[in-house]
Enzyme design. Structure first.
Site, PDB file in Angstrom:
ATOM      1  N   ARG A 217       0.845  -1.200   0.000  1.00 41.43           N
ATOM      2  CA  ARG A 217       0.000   0.000   0.000  1.00 41.43           C
ATOM      3  C   ARG A 217       0.880   1.250   0.000  1.00 41.43           C
ATOM      4  O   ARG A 217       0.608   2.228  -0.672  1.00 41.43           O
ATOM      5  CB  ARG A 217      -0.904  -0.004   1.239  1.00 41.43           C
ATOM      6  CG  ARG A 217      -1.977  -1.069   1.176  1.00 41.43           C
ATOM      7  CD  ARG A 217      -3.065  -0.808   2.196  1.00 41.43           C
ATOM      8  NE  ARG A 217      -2.867  -1.530   3.422  1.00 41.43           N
ATOM      9  CZ  ARG A 217      -3.469  -2.680   3.725  1.00 41.43           C
ATOM     10  NH1 ARG A 217      -4.307  -3.239   2.880  1.00 41.43           N
ATOM     11  NH2 ARG A 217      -3.243  -3.274   4.867  1.00 41.43           N
ATOM     12  N   PHE A 238     -11.157  -6.750  -5.780  1.00 39.48           N
ATOM     13  CA  PHE A 238     -11.023  -7.497  -4.523  1.00 39.48           C
ATOM     14  C   PHE A 238     -10.534  -6.518  -3.450  1.00 39.48           C
ATOM     15  O   PHE A 238      -9.549  -6.757  -2.758  1.00 39.48           O
ATOM     16  CB  PHE A 238     -10.061  -8.677  -4.671  1.00 39.48           C
ATOM     17  CG  PHE A 238     -10.336  -9.558  -5.862  1.00 39.48           C
ATOM     18  CD1 PHE A 238     -11.246 -10.596  -5.781  1.00 39.48           C
ATOM     19  CD2 PHE A 238      -9.699  -9.331  -7.082  1.00 39.48           C
ATOM     20  CE1 PHE A 238     -11.509 -11.405  -6.879  1.00 39.48           C
ATOM     21  CE2 PHE A 238      -9.957 -10.126  -8.183  1.00 39.48           C
ATOM     22  CZ  PHE A 238     -10.863 -11.170  -8.089  1.00 39.48           C
ATOM     23  N   ASP A 261     -15.803  -5.557  -4.763  1.00 35.19           N
ATOM     24  CA  ASP A 261     -15.689  -6.707  -3.857  1.00 35.19           C
ATOM     25  C   ASP A 261     -17.048  -7.387  -3.798  1.00 35.19           C
ATOM     26  O   ASP A 261     -18.081  -6.719  -3.827  1.00 35.19           O
ATOM     27  CB  ASP A 261     -15.257  -6.277  -2.448  1.00 35.19           C
ATOM     28  CG  ASP A 261     -14.657  -7.434  -1.659  1.00 35.19           C
ATOM     29  OD1 ASP A 261     -13.422  -7.460  -1.490  1.00 35.19           O
ATOM     30  OD2 ASP A 261     -15.425  -8.323  -1.240  1.00 35.19           O
ATOM     31  N   ALA A 291     -15.875  -9.892  -9.252  1.00 37.39           N
ATOM     32  CA  ALA A 291     -14.855  -9.099  -9.954  1.00 37.39           C
ATOM     33  C   ALA A 291     -14.607  -9.623 -11.370  1.00 37.39           C
ATOM     34  O   ALA A 291     -14.382  -8.836 -12.289  1.00 37.39           O
ATOM     35  CB  ALA A 291     -13.558  -9.099  -9.151  1.00 37.39           C
ATOM     36  N   ASP A 311      -6.074  -8.155  -6.391  1.00 35.56           N
ATOM     37  CA  ASP A 311      -5.616  -8.795  -5.143  1.00 35.56           C
ATOM     38  C   ASP A 311      -6.643  -9.830  -4.684  1.00 35.56           C
ATOM     39  O   ASP A 311      -7.306  -9.645  -3.655  1.00 35.56           O
ATOM     40  CB  ASP A 311      -5.394  -7.726  -4.061  1.00 35.56           C
ATOM     41  CG  ASP A 311      -4.849  -8.333  -2.769  1.00 35.56           C
ATOM     42  OD1 ASP A 311      -4.273  -9.436  -2.819  1.00 35.56           O
ATOM     43  OD2 ASP A 311      -4.998  -7.697  -1.700  1.00 35.56           O
ATOM     44  N   CYS A 351      -1.816 -14.639  -3.182  1.00 35.09           N
ATOM     45  CA  CYS A 351      -1.521 -15.068  -1.810  1.00 35.09           C
ATOM     46  C   CYS A 351      -1.660 -16.581  -1.681  1.00 35.09           C
ATOM     47  O   CYS A 351      -1.883 -17.098  -0.594  1.00 35.09           O
ATOM     48  CB  CYS A 351      -2.413 -14.331  -0.818  1.00 35.09           C
ATOM     49  SG  CYS A 351      -4.165 -14.572  -1.097  1.00 35.09           S
TER      50      CYS A 351
END
Ligand code: SAH
Length: 407
Positions: A217, A238, A261, A291, A311, A351
């Site tokens: 960020r 997201f 989202d 999304a 993300d 992730c």
């Protein structure tokens, strides 16, 4: 040699101790001579090599492939409240070393294997701790872990959030979140790099906030600040509670962000986070929708943005789902790339722990080929300092975040 503290013993097969001796905390069931019958799931055990020498002490679970997770390699060290106090203090020292805690009061305090406490997650939200146990061993040790946390941190409150799906891998149930110490403030607001964010520690995703994106960020802010033209736009897919968008809008007041989202409550929190930082949510877009579908429609309409952020949640939890996950990243980036204005910035993240950076980059190459767009890599990030990785156990390296200029 005898050791001072002893537990039920597990003998390793010949030569199977070296990974543990090199600092990896996992012992797979295939390395054990005989699975003990008398140890309950999560019970403490001492591991001895085939010659009877002490190797490590940890907790055992017959219901998983990872039969033992190591807590100490010191035979004289008991696993008690004092042990956890020492480990938690070391974890806190790391955060004090790596973060500026005068600007930030949200951080992961204990990152499981990465802080030598396998199976234990503790997040700190301005003095409210949210604890998550992923294993039977940690479940059994909570009676000493909670007092140890109280002693070292002196938190306002501790919430136990054992409502995560990973627990089922250990044969454990998901449980309702509950308060286990202190009193919770009516309204929990945290500070990250000087910006404010509302947290729902009971129902918020993860344990309430994605602290693992803090450094990403921050990195985003320079690209946002340098977008000096009047009609600059940022698409945050997201978005969750709009962390990236708030950071970007805070340094570029003219920037319009669109936040996508599927969770309406996440977007409610997102709107509140704009307001908390003196930004007008009415000047930004919030769409509670899928999304992938949104991206497809935006592409058909020829929409483009100066900055696009992708993300998504993890696409795979285990190796068996890896192929599907790789296809997911290729598809998502195929949808996202055309939406970046030529010369604009893409921040694309994964992730998924079972996918490495090389594999993620390959997905991006596929997406580039399919869309005829180029990416110049600008910066690559991983977990962030409060999600440290024990280098002996690189499985903990789950996050990949790549900034690129799209041509
Ligand atoms: N970027 C966020 C974290 C994202 S976590 C941050 O910095 O805080 C992933 C988010 O994706 C979650 O908020 C989840 O609600 C959302 N999500 C999951 N599947 C989705 C989908 N198909 N479409 C839109 N959002 C989705």
């Amino acid at each position: 040699m005898r050791f001072m503290v002893s537990n039920p013993i597990i003998m390793l097969r010949k030569g199977r101790e070296w990974q543990l001796q090199r600092g990896h905390p996992w012992l797979f069931s295939g390395a054990i001579q005989q699975i003990p019958k008398s140890v309950a799931p999560g019970g403490l055990v001492d591991l001895l090599d085939a010659t009877g020498q002490f190797v490590a002490r940890g907790y055992f679970n017959p219901q998983t492939d990872i039969a033992v997770r190591v807590l100490t390699r010191n035979p004289a060290e008991a696993i008690d409240q004092a042990f956890f106090q020492r480990q938690i203090q070391q974890a806190l020292d790391l955060r004090r070393l790596a973060l500026d805690l005068s600007q930030t009061d949200v951080f992961r305090l204990v990152n499981a294997e990465g802080d030598f406490l396998p199976g234990l997650i503790v997040d700190n939200y301005a003095g409210v701790l949210v604890v998550q146990s992923h294993t039977a061993g940690i479940d059994r040790l909570l009676d000493v872990i909670i007092p140890a946390l109280s002693e070292v941190i002196q938190p306002k409150a501790i919430i136990l959030r054992n409502d995560v799906a990973v627990r089922t891998r250990e044969g454990l149930e998901k449980k309702e979140a509950r308060l286990v110490a202190g009193d919770l403030p009516a309204d929990l607001t945290i500070c990250e790099n000087g910006l404010s964010f509302g947290i729902d520690p009971w129902k918020g995703q993860k344990t309430g906030f994605f602290a693992d994106q803090r450094d990403k960020r921050r990195a985003l802010q320079k690209y946002a600040a340098n977008l000096t033209k009047p009609d600059a736009t940022l698409l945050n897919c997201f978005s969750y509670s709009a962390g990236f968008s708030v950071y970007a809008a805070a340094v570029n007041r003219g920037l319009r962000t669109i936040n996508i989202d599927q969770s309406a409550s996440a977007l409610e929190l997102a709107r509140r986070n704009f307001t908390l930082n003196g930004l007008n949510p009415a000047a930004h877009g919030f769409e509670a929708t899928d999304a992938f579908k949104w991206l497809e429609q935006a592409r058909e309409q020829g929409q483009q943005f100066d900055i696009v952020i992708l993300d998504p949640p993890a696409f795979a939890k285990s190796n068996s789902e890896k192929k599907k996950a790789l296809q997911g990243y290729t598809r998502l980036n195929r949808l996202g790339l055309p939406l970046v204005k030529p010369g604009g910035v893409l921040l694309t993240c994964s992730c998924t722990g079972v996918i490495g950076l090389d594999e993620f980059e390959n997905c991006l190459r596929e997406a580039m080929a399919a869309t005829g767009r180029s990416i110049q890599m600008l910066e690559i990030f991983e977990n962030g300092a409060d999600h440290p990785v024990n280098l002996a156990a690189p499985e903990g390296r789950y996050l990949k975040a790549l900034f690129g200029r799209v041509g």
